[in-house]
Design a protein around this motif. Structure first.
Motif, PDB file in Angstrom:
ATOM      1  N   UNK A 174       0.847  -1.081  -0.073  1.00  0.00           N
ATOM      2  CA  UNK A 174       0.134  -0.003   0.207  1.00  0.00           C
ATOM      3  C   UNK A 174       0.909   1.417  -0.038  1.00  0.00           C
ATOM      4  N   UNK A 175       0.719   2.146  -0.964  1.00  0.00           N
ATOM      5  CA  UNK A 175       1.642   3.018  -1.498  1.00  0.00           C
ATOM      6  C   UNK A 175       0.927   4.458  -1.133  1.00  0.00           C
TER       7      UNK A 175
ATOM      8  N   UNK B  48      -0.607   5.855  -3.034  1.00  0.00           N
ATOM      9  CA  UNK B  48      -0.942   6.375  -4.287  1.00  0.00           C
ATOM     10  C   UNK B  48      -2.359   6.818  -4.879  1.00  0.00           C
TER      11      UNK B  48
ATOM     12  N   UNK C 250      -7.311   6.964  -2.659  1.00  0.00           N
ATOM     13  CA  UNK C 250      -6.240   5.956  -2.571  1.00  0.00           C
ATOM     14  C   UNK C 250      -6.531   5.175  -3.592  1.00  0.00           C
ATOM     15  N   UNK C 251      -5.481   4.481  -4.327  1.00  0.00           N
ATOM     16  CA  UNK C 251      -5.691   3.596  -5.226  1.00  0.00           C
ATOM     17  C   UNK C 251      -6.245   2.111  -4.608  1.00  0.00           C
ATOM     18  N   UNK C 252      -5.538   1.639  -3.359  1.00  0.00           N
ATOM     19  CA  UNK C 252      -5.960   0.512  -2.913  1.00  0.00           C
ATOM     20  C   UNK C 252      -7.573   0.587  -2.207  1.00  0.00           C
ATOM     21  N   UNK C 253      -7.729   1.807  -1.780  1.00  0.00           N
ATOM     22  CA  UNK C 253      -9.164   1.997  -1.283  1.00  0.00           C
ATOM     23  C   UNK C 253     -10.074   1.773  -2.351  1.00  0.00           C
TER      24      UNK C 253
ATOM     25  N   UNK D  64      -9.981  -0.046  -5.112  1.00  0.00           N
ATOM     26  CA  UNK D  64     -10.021  -1.377  -5.495  1.00  0.00           C
ATOM     27  C   UNK D  64     -10.771  -2.197  -4.395  1.00  0.00           C
ATOM     28  N   UNK D  65     -10.177  -1.983  -3.073  1.00  0.00           N
ATOM     29  CA  UNK D  65     -10.829  -2.692  -1.953  1.00  0.00           C
ATOM     30  C   UNK D  65     -12.528  -2.383  -1.877  1.00  0.00           C
TER      31      UNK D  65
ATOM     32  N   UNK E 225      -9.448   3.465 -14.342  1.00  0.00           N
ATOM     33  CA  UNK E 225      -8.436   3.896 -13.653  1.00  0.00           C
ATOM     34  C   UNK E 225      -7.330   4.688 -13.901  1.00  0.00           C
TER      35      UNK E 225
ATOM     36  N   UNK F  36      -4.040   7.209 -12.712  1.00  0.00           N
ATOM     37  CA  UNK F  36      -2.891   7.664 -11.955  1.00  0.00           C
ATOM     38  C   UNK F  36      -1.774   8.462 -12.566  1.00  0.00           C
TER      39      UNK F  36
ATOM     40  N   UNK G 214      -8.139   0.272   3.341  1.00  0.00           N
ATOM     41  CA  UNK G 214      -7.884  -0.528   2.410  1.00  0.00           C
ATOM     42  C   UNK G 214      -7.236  -1.829   2.784  1.00  0.00           C
TER      43      UNK G 214
ATOM     44  N   UNK H  28      -8.904  -5.438   2.811  1.00  0.00           N
ATOM     45  CA  UNK H  28      -8.541  -6.431   2.049  1.00  0.00           C
ATOM     46  C   UNK H  28      -8.107  -8.070   3.002  1.00  0.00           C
TER      47      UNK H  28
ATOM     48  N   UNK I 290      -6.154   2.946 -17.041  1.00  0.00           N
ATOM     49  CA  UNK I 290      -6.522   1.515 -17.433  1.00  0.00           C
ATOM     50  C   UNK I 290      -8.136   1.357 -17.175  1.00  0.00           C
TER      51      UNK I 290
END
Lengths: 106, 106, 106, 106
Positions: free
Chosen positions: A12-13, A15, A62-65, A67-68, A91, A93, B4, B8, B87
């Motif tokens: 988790x970055x 990003x 946040x990217x991971x949020x 996707x979650x 998506x 970025x 996130x 996950x 993407x």
């Protein structure tokens, strides 16, 4: 080994991303508004900026949020009875400046 | 709290999915083949079935693994110099039978 | 005045394109295979190169022929009883070289 | 024989549609705002309802007019110097009631 859980935990970055989600439940009949309303309420439980429009929902966070949230939407709708789901996620970025929905408006 | 990483970790459900990923690097010039080749090699490091075609890459595997791979693709390409990435991810899940790429071919 | 018919008639440029079409009939139940098979047979009546894969159909041909085929697919499926259709069309054109499906394979 | 021009001329059905168009010029650098602004001004010359948002442009109008506009956008941007274009078009039609952007808002 690649493991999705470990991977997400470790990488988790922070990003940031912008996204657009459109979800189509199949086998739910011609009108899919109840499922779409449910998608919105689910997305709103996350730390994300949400903007609905006529062809989907724009998302910033946040990217991971993001996707979650998408995974949770699929899992929750299935748990609540939807048999088949097709979703479309755009998506975006970038590293030159923070990606924001405001910055993408014309 | 929605986080996130926690999310996950806790919710990984083993839910299977099929997907299609198409990625476009912006600011990389007219030819984007090097970045696309890099996407494929990154996807191949995951426990996923990968099938490339002329308009993207079809993917079969665990929902969270697919999303982890998509996040890693964005993060890695940025880390390697791509400035902006768009993407497109189609994601299909179903509860009546396991979703497979083989089952979707005509 | 802008009129689609006049416009198409006058501007047909012979511009080549590659495309990907995915079509989802709504209200047709969980299984949509009959409609998808019909889409393929309709596309095959056009002067287009057609390649089916697990997430859609890749298409190569003249830009206006592709768009005419997409319109005919919507119109024909509706005429044959499908109530609601959502389709996703990716369209690529370029002026540096002819766009081909073969040139896009990895 | 299938000929796009004849086909469009003969089959124009007055079928209404809603759509979303997102266009990405490749080889134009990281910022693509000038091309996107041009897309909007081109769409506005058609008899179409246009609503821009952060992830694309929603469109309402006659199916063939929408497709004619998409073709003209590709052709015009190429004529004005863009080398490679990828566009994403979502297209919705239905026979149970007129498809409108207003009807799709939540």
């Amino acid at each position: 080994m690649n493991d999705a859980r470990t991977h997400f935990y470790q990488r988790t970055s922070g990003m940031q991303a912008t996204a657009e989600l459109q979800l189509i439940p199949l086998g739910a009949g011609v009108s899919v508004r109840p499922q779409i309303m449910r998608v919105i309420t689910l997305l709103q439980t996350y730390d994300l900026l949400i903007e609905t429009h006529a062809s989907g929902t724009n998302i910033e966070g946040e990217l991971h949020t993001i996707l979650a949230a998408v995974a949770a939407v699929h899992e929750t709708l299935h748990a609540e009875g939807t048999i088949r789901i097709v979703s479309y996620l755009k998506l975006e970025t970038r590293t030159d400046k923070p990606p924001t929905l405001a910055g993408k408006r014309l």
